[in-house]
Write a protein that holds these residues in place. Sequence first.
Motif, short mmCIF file in Angstrom:
data_model
loop_
_atom_site.label_atom_id
_atom_site.label_comp_id
_atom_site.label_asym_id
_atom_site.label_seq_id
_atom_site.Cartn_x
_atom_site.Cartn_y
_atom_site.Cartn_z
N ASN A 55 1.03 -1.25 0.06
CA ASN A 55 0.11 -0.05 0.18
C ASN A 55 0.98 1.17 0.03
N GLN A 56 2.15 0.99 -0.02
CA GLN A 56 3.25 2.28 0.01
C GLN A 56 3.80 2.12 -1.25
N ARG A 57 4.63 3.08 -1.63
CA ARG A 57 4.99 3.32 -3.05
C ARG A 57 5.96 2.30 -3.77
N PHE A 58 5.98 2.02 -4.79
CA PHE A 58 7.01 1.46 -5.63
C PHE A 58 7.63 2.63 -6.51
N VAL A 59 8.82 2.96 -6.31
CA VAL A 59 9.53 3.80 -6.78
C VAL A 59 10.80 3.42 -7.66
N ALA A 60 10.93 3.56 -9.03
CA ALA A 60 11.97 2.79 -9.87
C ALA A 60 12.76 3.95 -10.39
N LEU A 61 14.00 3.46 -10.45
CA LEU A 61 15.24 4.50 -10.83
C LEU A 61 15.97 3.75 -11.85
N ASN A 62 16.39 4.19 -13.08
CA ASN A 62 17.26 3.57 -13.82
C ASN A 62 18.71 4.39 -13.92
N CYS A 63 19.54 3.51 -13.05
CA CYS A 63 20.77 4.33 -12.72
C CYS A 63 21.55 4.61 -13.92
N ALA A 64 21.35 4.12 -15.05
CA ALA A 64 21.99 4.17 -16.50
C ALA A 64 21.46 5.24 -17.04
N ALA A 65 20.29 5.81 -16.81
CA ALA A 65 19.49 7.03 -17.62
C ALA A 65 19.92 8.37 -17.03
N ILE A 66 20.47 8.26 -15.94
CA ILE A 66 20.74 9.72 -15.38
C ILE A 66 22.17 9.60 -15.32
N PRO A 67 22.74 10.92 -15.91
CA PRO A 67 23.99 11.26 -15.83
C PRO A 67 24.48 11.50 -14.41
N SER A 68 25.79 10.72 -14.14
CA SER A 68 26.48 10.58 -12.72
C SER A 68 26.25 11.65 -11.88
N ALA A 69 26.42 12.93 -12.58
CA ALA A 69 26.66 14.21 -11.80
C ALA A 69 25.12 14.36 -11.12
N LEU A 70 24.10 13.82 -11.75
CA LEU A 70 22.85 14.22 -11.05
C LEU A 70 22.39 13.07 -10.50
N LEU A 292 12.81 -1.95 -29.99
CA LEU A 292 13.35 -2.62 -28.99
C LEU A 292 12.38 -2.29 -27.87
N GLY A 293 11.76 -1.06 -27.86
CA GLY A 293 10.71 -0.54 -26.75
C GLY A 293 11.67 0.29 -25.79
N LEU A 294 12.84 0.80 -26.30
CA LEU A 294 13.56 1.52 -25.33
C LEU A 294 13.48 3.13 -25.67
N PRO A 295 13.65 3.97 -24.69
CA PRO A 295 13.70 5.30 -24.93
C PRO A 295 15.18 5.50 -25.75
N ARG A 296 14.99 6.35 -27.00
CA ARG A 296 16.24 6.49 -27.73
C ARG A 296 17.78 6.81 -26.81
N THR A 297 17.58 7.58 -25.94
CA THR A 297 18.77 7.84 -25.48
C THR A 297 19.26 6.74 -24.64
N THR A 298 18.35 5.63 -24.08
CA THR A 298 19.13 4.57 -23.62
C THR A 298 19.64 3.43 -24.52
N LEU A 299 18.95 3.49 -25.72
CA LEU A 299 19.41 2.85 -26.93
C LEU A 299 21.07 3.10 -27.03
N TYR A 301 22.94 5.01 -25.24
CA TYR A 301 23.86 4.67 -24.32
C TYR A 301 24.45 3.24 -24.39
N LYS A 302 23.24 2.22 -24.36
CA LYS A 302 23.72 0.84 -24.66
C LYS A 302 24.78 0.43 -25.64
N GLY A 307 29.94 -0.93 -27.45
CA GLY A 307 31.11 -0.65 -28.62
C GLY A 307 30.51 -0.75 -29.92
N ILE A 308 29.14 -0.51 -30.10
CA ILE A 308 28.35 -0.44 -31.34
C ILE A 308 28.34 0.83 -31.72
#
Length: 333
Positions: A55-70, A292-299, A301-302, A307-308
């Motif tokens: 009944n409390q929140r499920f909070v998701a964070l993709n560590c790869a999608a956020i610049p490390s400084a932020l 691929l069902g991914l945000p463009r920036t995530t693709l 990054y991947k 190395g592609i």
Amino acid sequence: MTTLDLIGSSPKFRAVLADVDRIAPVDSAVLIQGETGTGKEVIARAIHEASPRRNQRFVALNCAAIPSALLESELFGHEKGAFTGAWAQTKGRFQMADGGTLFLDEIGDMPPELQPKLLRVLQEREFERLGSTQTVQIDVRVVAATNQDLAQLVNKKLFRADLFYRLNVIPMFLPPLRERVQDILPLTEFFVTKCAARLNKPIDLIPDEVVEVLKAHDWPGNIRELQNFIERAVLFSPGPVLRLPLDLNQTVKPRSESASRTLADADREHILETLKQTDWLIGGQDGAANRLGLPRTTLIYKMRKLGIEIRRSSRARPIRRSAEGQCRAAASC
Ligand SMILES: Nc1ncnc2c1ncn2[C@@H]1O[C@H](COP(=O)(O)OP(=O)(O)OP(=O)(O)O)[C@@H](O)[C@H]1O
Ligand SMILES: [Mg+2]
């Protein structure tokens, strides 16, 4: 158990669901490992929904999608004036998830300088917001996920061993779809029903030969790849009988080929195959990211990580003039 759509009845998937039920009532950290698209986030949500924290929140964070400084501020929040642009006090994801579950996706990409702070909050259940000396106490269950081999990152000194052990209290491994072929038919029926309703294209029949082709495919992108593929099949089927677009038949591989591949190899191969199909177009409706069902920036990054190279697609739209009269290249990736 859970209100989520969790399709599958293969022995391997039933074992995963049994683990979810066993794991849910306790507060220990969970580390979910598995190839891309195997359902890591879905299983993390299932753990939350089956737990006393539902009944409390499920909070998701993709560590790869956020610049490390932020990322530090995103995780722990900041005080007004903590850095240029910090106009107001902000709560981080840990505080937002207080009482609930924090899902840290792509944990292998957690920058080394943040790893000690994450370790502390896991151990002590307390932290300070950026720019603050006041300690904040929280009660959060952490579920982390990765499609990298985290133990190998530890060996290479790219991930702290103490943090790995703290996260890996309960390890879970999600099997790739090629190891749960029995689930391909129910998943296909589920996605066909959903897509047909959404696209308003009734499909009454999935022919046996179509199911056989789907079962023979390797599915390096796992359930997400199947889901996106079915959407295309529904869209391009001329009538109420499901027809497969040609590209799957062209990419069917003997399953044994995949047995010795690493997770990264599987990821790389799947992305390259999709890029070939889209003629290296990354963004837009017909681009690889969408397939691929991914945000463009995530693709992107991947791709960099694997190395592609980023090639210019011959399908890129020509340079055009924007409304403000400035020239800009329409996204070719
Ligand atoms: N058992 C399942 N039943 C129905 N749909 C599923 C199931 N598992 C995954 N999916 C669907 O497959 C897609 C991929 O799942 P999810 O995002 O959880 O995978 P992931 O392992 O986190 O992928 P990535 O490594 O790329 O982040 C989602 O759209 C999800 O809804
Ligand atoms: Mg995920």
